[in-house]
Enzyme design. Structure first.
Site, short mmCIF file in Angstrom:
data_model
loop_
_atom_site.label_atom_id
_atom_site.label_comp_id
_atom_site.label_asym_id
_atom_site.label_seq_id
_atom_site.Cartn_x
_atom_site.Cartn_y
_atom_site.Cartn_z
N GLY A 1 0.69 -1.30 0.45
CA GLY A 1 -0.12 0.24 0.53
C GLY A 1 1.05 1.06 0.13
O GLY A 1 2.09 1.52 0.12
N CYS A 2 0.09 2.27 -0.44
CA CYS A 2 0.89 3.59 0.13
C CYS A 2 1.82 3.86 0.92
O CYS A 2 2.71 4.71 1.51
CB CYS A 2 0.71 4.83 -0.99
SG CYS A 2 -1.21 4.69 -0.53
N TYR A 3 0.52 3.99 2.18
CA TYR A 3 1.31 4.61 3.56
C TYR A 3 2.60 3.75 4.23
O TYR A 3 3.54 3.73 4.57
CB TYR A 3 -0.27 4.21 4.05
CG TYR A 3 -0.95 5.98 3.96
CD1 TYR A 3 -0.22 7.16 4.19
CD2 TYR A 3 -2.20 5.79 4.66
CE1 TYR A 3 -0.92 8.20 4.31
CE2 TYR A 3 -2.89 6.65 3.69
CZ TYR A 3 -2.81 7.71 4.69
OH TYR A 3 -3.25 8.67 4.18
N THR B 1 4.68 1.37 1.75
CA THR B 1 5.51 2.03 1.75
C THR B 1 6.58 3.26 1.67
O THR B 1 7.86 3.08 2.12
CB THR B 1 5.18 2.42 0.16
OG1 THR B 1 4.98 0.95 -0.61
CG2 THR B 1 6.58 2.51 -1.20
#
Length: 343
Positions: free
Chosen positions: A148-150, A152
């Site tokens: 996921g973005c967070y 990462t």
């Protein structure tokens, strides 16, 4: 390679298409959607005109297997598992950008995602695709669960300290701020212009589905690390994540030693840039870079880390292509030489 993008009309799917169009190892792209199909991709999204063309096709499991060598699933969680469950007895390579195959415990998945999983038995076959920290496993895998973005931005920021056992376990506090594109294209009160413009809000306090993903990976590199405190925020900009991480040091540490820990961890990692000044989201906008700054406060005995990424690229489509490159055993930066946009 013949590449299929499922969920081609979403933000991450469109970023995949834009970047794959310039990738030297991509011979052909096919676009699929479960909701919007029959139109040329460049007609529906004019920014692709003269760069990309091709009809958006309806999901058809038999056709997809015949037409593609590798599939990107840029679909919401719950949708990916249902579609992947239909791919029976195939060696086709898959990179899933949803959260469906990241969490290894079925009870934890159900608790945080609030739904049943269509094929949880396949989860163990997926490799977690945090490119810089799981490179060897990714290179050996045909099934990748893209982070996921967070997670990462958090994991790249704090993992060197967790791995080095330099910080007190379970002392990690994370304050993360994301642009609105992280919420996807779906219309809701959360993404409504009137609620986002000139406004900064925290959301999903203690309930965000990325919490167990972060905890799971950090625990895998340090068995004593179990819990984090994580608060996400939405800020009135289109894309980008700035994550501030606080942790208590186990001992006093010099700036030189702190920097050496990060340099040692990310030596040879093209997309991690270690900074000696505090980074901002504009420094990575439109690129696959993650910029990291770490500092030790002798007065409070705390370490503060600032990590910034573009949530749609390093936090989604860019890292997915980076993982594809690792699977193909070609340089991981192939097709991703995008200098950040500035101003």
């Amino acid at each position: 390679m013949r590449i299929g993008v499922i969920g081609a009309t979403g933000y991450s799917g469109l970023e995949l298409i834009r970047m794959l169009a310039l990738h030297p190892n991509v011979k052909e792209m096919n676009f699929y959607s479960t909701s919007s199909f029959g139109e040329d991709i460049s007609e529906q999204f004019p920014h692709l005109n003269k760069s990309v063309s091709g009809t958006i096709q309806k999901w058809d499991v038999n056709r997809i297997i015949l037409e593609n060598d590798l599939l990107f699933f840029a679909t919401p969680h719950g949708v990916s598992s249902e579609l992947i469950n239909q791919l029976k007895d195939t060696t086709i390579q898959i990179i899933d950008l949803s959260g469906d195959f990241r969490i290894k415990d079925p009870d934890i998945y159900k608790f945080w995602y609030k739904q049943e999983h269509a094929c949880f038995e396949k989860t163990s076959q997926f490799t977690y695709g945090i490119s810089e920290l799981n490179k060897e496993e990714i290179q050996k895998s045909n099934l990748i669960a893209n982070p996921g973005c967070y997670p990462t931005s958090v994991i790249l920021g704090v993992a060197p300290l967790v791995k080095a056992e330099l910080i007190e376990e379970n002392s990690i506090i994370i304050d993360a701020k994301s642009g609105i594109s992280g919420a996807g294209k779906g219309l809701s009160s959360t993404s409504h212009y009137m609620n986002r413009n000139d406004n900064l809000t925290a959301y999903k306090l203690y309930t965000h589905q990325h919490i167990p993903e972060i905890e799971q990976f950090l625990h895998s590199i340090n068995q004593n690390q179990n819990y984090i405190s994580f608060t996400p925020h939405l800020i009135p900009m289109t894309r980008g994540i700035l994550t501030t991480i606080y942790a208590t040091a186990k001992r006093k540490i010099s700036s030189e030693e702190l920097q050496e820990i990060y340099k040692s961890c990310y030596e040879g990692s093209y997309f991690v840039r270690l900074r000696d000044t505090i980074p901002s989201t504009k420094d990575v906008y439109g690129s696959n870079f993650c910029d990291i700054y770490a500092a030790y406060d002798d007065r409070t005995n705390r370490i503060t880390i600032i990590s910034v990424i573009d949530n749609l690229i390093k936090g989604a489509a860019g890292q997915a292509i980076q993982n594809m490159n690792l699977m193909l055993k070609i340089p991981e930066e192939t097709g991703l030489h995008f200098t950040p946009l500035f101003p």
